[in-house]
Design a protein around this motif. Structure first.
Motif, PDB file in Angstrom:
ATOM      1  N   ARG A   1       4.742   8.909   6.871  1.00 36.77           N
ATOM      2  CA  ARG A   1       4.793   9.588   5.332  1.00 36.77           C
ATOM      3  C   ARG A   1       5.718  10.653   5.160  1.00 36.77           C
ATOM      4  O   ARG A   1       5.829  11.266   6.298  1.00 36.77           O
TER       5      ARG A   1
ATOM      6  N   ARG B   1       5.418  13.244   3.486  1.00 38.94           N
ATOM      7  CA  ARG B   1       4.727  14.130   4.445  1.00 38.94           C
ATOM      8  C   ARG B   1       5.909  14.728   5.281  1.00 38.94           C
ATOM      9  O   ARG B   1       5.896  15.845   5.966  1.00 38.94           O
TER      10      ARG B   1
ATOM     11  N   PRO C   1       0.743  -6.204  10.441  1.00 38.16           N
ATOM     12  CA  PRO C   1      -0.235  -5.639  10.614  1.00 38.16           C
ATOM     13  C   PRO C   1      -0.924  -5.292  12.029  1.00 38.16           C
ATOM     14  O   PRO C   1      -1.916  -4.683  12.596  1.00 38.16           O
ATOM     15  N   TRP C   2      -1.002  -6.412  12.489  1.00 43.66           N
ATOM     16  CA  TRP C   2      -1.371  -6.603  14.442  1.00 43.66           C
ATOM     17  C   TRP C   2      -0.383  -5.703  14.901  1.00 43.66           C
ATOM     18  O   TRP C   2      -0.159  -5.225  16.028  1.00 43.66           O
ATOM     19  N   SER C   3       0.580  -4.564  14.435  1.00 39.98           N
ATOM     20  CA  SER C   3       1.286  -4.053  15.049  1.00 39.98           C
ATOM     21  C   SER C   3       1.174  -2.386  15.666  1.00 39.98           C
ATOM     22  O   SER C   3       0.524  -1.836  14.546  1.00 39.98           O
TER      23      SER C   3
ATOM     24  N   LYS D   1       0.436  -1.546   0.374  1.00 36.97           N
ATOM     25  CA  LYS D   1       0.144   0.179   0.000  1.00 36.97           C
ATOM     26  C   LYS D   1       0.885   1.014  -0.388  1.00 36.97           C
ATOM     27  O   LYS D   1       2.309   1.133   0.272  1.00 36.97           O
ATOM     28  N   TYR D   2       0.291   2.413  -0.265  1.00 41.00           N
ATOM     29  CA  TYR D   2       0.788   3.838  -0.289  1.00 41.00           C
ATOM     30  C   TYR D   2       1.491   3.356   0.887  1.00 41.00           C
ATOM     31  O   TYR D   2       1.794   3.283   1.730  1.00 41.00           O
TER      32      TYR D   2
ATOM     33  N   LEU E   1       3.809   2.907   8.754  1.00 45.03           N
ATOM     34  CA  LEU E   1       5.103   3.548   7.978  1.00 45.03           C
ATOM     35  C   LEU E   1       3.758   4.904   8.319  1.00 45.03           C
ATOM     36  O   LEU E   1       3.547   5.882   9.074  1.00 45.03           O
TER      37      LEU E   1
ATOM     38  N   ARG F   1       2.126   5.541  14.316  1.00 38.34           N
ATOM     39  CA  ARG F   1       1.592   5.333  13.185  1.00 38.34           C
ATOM     40  C   ARG F   1       1.995   3.743  12.555  1.00 38.34           C
ATOM     41  O   ARG F   1       2.809   3.909  12.648  1.00 38.34           O
ATOM     42  N   ALA F   2       1.065   3.195  12.576  1.00 38.62           N
ATOM     43  CA  ALA F   2       0.829   1.515  11.993  1.00 38.62           C
ATOM     44  C   ALA F   2       1.375   1.660  10.972  1.00 38.62           C
ATOM     45  O   ALA F   2       0.836   2.088  10.291  1.00 38.62           O
TER      46      ALA F   2
END
Lengths: 317, 265
Positions: free
Chosen positions: B252, B254, B229-231, B125-126, B250, B247-248
């Motif tokens: 970003r 920005r 995913p569970w992190s 994903k992004y 990543l 933030r799980a």
């Protein structure tokens, strides 16, 4: 709106349309094999769901576009103080400086000369890599020896070297049957042994009389092996189960047409195999057979019907 | 005591001098650190090693392939004999050829497992879509490497499998017949086909693979490791921001530029 995980904003909203679209495509592909009606239904489903999906995506992207706030130079006093990385820059970027014609000329000539030198080096090399695969192709006539070696009405598996320069790697086999005389001329059935599914060697569906093997010396092409065979069940491919009748018509399995055939000619009482051609189907048998003949195409390629539109141009064979 | 510590210091300086010399002129040590050391969430597991396992398998193929090329002869009359020679006569030839042959399957299997991990963990994903695309190109290139390598033993299996594979290419609409001729180097499989496949197998396709792997790794280094995913833990580039919730997945770009580009008022 911000998701605590922070990675939602780039995902399209969940939608079921793609599943319907996929079902339609599957139905279309299955229909291509099974029946045209199923294919048409599949195409309709795919078109409808594809349209709905596209409409959703377009609508979502329209919705997502944020309204651009009108920028004002001085922020109203009531507004919250702007963070340093937002708002107008404190130091405006410099206007791009005026460019002098000479620098433009130098830049263009450097790029142009570089491209020219690159092309001079690259194009011949590319041509050397690609062109030999398409130029100077073509068959060589193969002498299979005197026609007396081919008893009338019987199949013989002839194995020969089709290009003496390439040697054993160009060994090919053909199923040759002497059909006797037709209109006062000798008639032969010369079927290539390469399956028109994916090019494996098809085998006679019946006994092959190895003990009656005959070797005939042929001018310039090395020896030719002739082995009588009785393909009572036609010809069968060991790779994927394609089956053909004695005239080379497809009767079962994945092949898309009849077996390829060789042109032949008789010279000084010798049977000579010339170029190959493709056959969609053969009606009748032997000397009176009606052969639906097409330009040579690769295995697995349709030569008649709408599927043939997929292969409009053939490279030189 | 003092003299011993002096000598020790002296020794240490002597040991680090070449490293410092290299670092001062090339910045390689810093580069290596940037390449190898990055923030990894604490609750990763063995699934995160599949990518490096695939890379290792590729390096094994690279090393064994180079050595095999010293003994292999890409000529229709001697190719199979040279394979027999490698397997039966050359010392440890059976081992190196076996590593290359079985390693090829290991490489492809690991590729698919790695791809499955990335898919199931949502790591495509992004902002990692581009890396997924590069990965798919890698998969196709690796499969092509497998196809070209399969012909080289030059036995019945490899010959007819290649005939079938080329003819499958030939059934592609419009361009298929030309693609097949291009692969064969002519209208029929001939002496040139083997040399062509050899050249593709050991020069062109590995070069493409190395280029794509470089791009793949560059994107991994730039974007960081994905959290499972569970992190709840942040991962990826840049320091975590204490004022914001972790933030799980990543941080970003920005957010990163905001940290880096904030002026000191």
């Amino acid at each position: 709106m911000e998701d605590p995980r922070g990675n939602m904003e780039h995902q399209p909203p969940p939608s079921l349309w793609p599943i319907g679209f996929a079902v339609g495509i599957v139905c279309l592909l299955v229909g291509l094999i099974v029946s045209w009606v199923a294919a048409a239904v599949g195409a309709a489903i795919a078109a409808v769901f594809g349209f709905l999906w596209a409409r959703d995506v377009v609508a979502a992207s329209r919705r997502e576009r944020p309204a651009v706030p009108v920028e004002t130079d001085g922020a109203p006093p009531s507004a919250r103080p702007l963070p340093a990385d937002e708002g107008p820059p404190a130091m405006p970027e410099a206007e791009p400086a005026e460019r002098f014609p000479r620098s433009v000329f130098l830049e263009a000539s450097t790029l142009g000369l570089g491209a020219l030198i690159g092309a001079i080096v690259t194009l011949p090399v590319l041509g050397f890599a690609v062109l030999p695969a398409f130029l100077k192709q073509g068959h060589k006539d193969v002498d299979l020896g005197p026609i007396e070696n081919f008893p009338e009405g019987q199949y013989v598996v002839a194995t020969f070297v089709s290009d003496a320069k390439q040697g054993y790697i160009s060994r090919r086999s053909a199923f040759i049957r002497n059909n006797g005389m037709a209109d006062g001329k000798p008639s032969f059935t010369c079927i290539s042994n390469r399956c028109v599914h994916l090019g494996c060697p098809v085998q006679p569906g019946g006994p092959v009389f190895d003990s009656k093997k005959k070797e005939v010396s042929s001018s310039g092409h090395g020896p030719v092996e002739l082995i009588p065979a009785l393909p009572a069940a036609g010809f069968i491919c060991p790779c994927h189960g394609g089956a053909y009748d004695q005239e080379g018509n497809r009767i079962a399995g994945p092949p898309v047409r009849a077996l390829n055939r060789f042109e032949f000619l008789i010279k000084d009482g010798h049977l000579i195999l010339a170029g190959m051609y493709s056959v969609s189907s053969v009606s009748g048998t032997g000397a009176t057979a009606r052969i639906h003949k097409y330009q040579l195409a690769g295995p697995g390629q349709h030569i008649d019907g709408p599927e043939a539109w997929l292969y409009p141009v053939q490279p030189p064979h | 005591m003092a003299s011993k510590s002096d000598r020790r210091q002296h020794l240490e300086r002597a040991a680090t001098y070449p490293i410092d010399w290299l670092e001062e002129r090339s910045g390689l040590i810093g580069g290596l650190r940037y390449f190898l050391f990055r923030k990894v969430p604490g609750d990763t597991n063995w699934f995160h090693t599949l990518g490096s396992a695939t890379l290792t398998a590729f390096l094994v193929q690279l090393a064994t392939g180079v050595i095999l090329a010293m003994y292999y002869k890409p000529d229709p009359n001697s190719a199979h004999a040279s394979i027999e020679h490698i397997t039966h006569d050359v010392t440890l030839g059976w081992l190196v050829r076996g590593m290359h042959k079985w390693g090829a399957s290991v490489f492809i299997i690991l590729l698919f497992l790695h791809m499955g991990r990335v898919f199931l963990f949502g790591a495509y994903k992004y902002p990692r879509e581009l890396n997924w695309i590069v990965g798919v190109l890698l998969l196709a290139t690796a499969l092509f490497e497998g196809l070209t390598g399969y012909l080289l033993p030059w036995d019945q299996t490899s010959y007819w499998a290649t005939v079938v594979a080329i003819n499958i290419n030939g059934t592609a609409p419009f361009v298929g017949p030309f693609l097949a001729s291009l692969l064969r180097g002519g209208a029929e499989i001939g002496p040139d086909t083997l040399a062509r496949f050899y050249s593709l197998h050991m020069l062109l396709v590995p070069g493409a693979l190395i280029g794509l792997i470089t791009l793949h790794l560059y994107l991994v280094v730039r974007l960081g490791v994905t959290s499972p995913p569970w992190s709840d833990e942040a991962a990826g580039e840049g320091p975590p921001e204490p004022t914001k919730p972790a933030r799980a997945g990543l941080v970003r770009p920005r957010a990163r530029t905001a940290v880096r580009g904030r002026p000191t008022e």
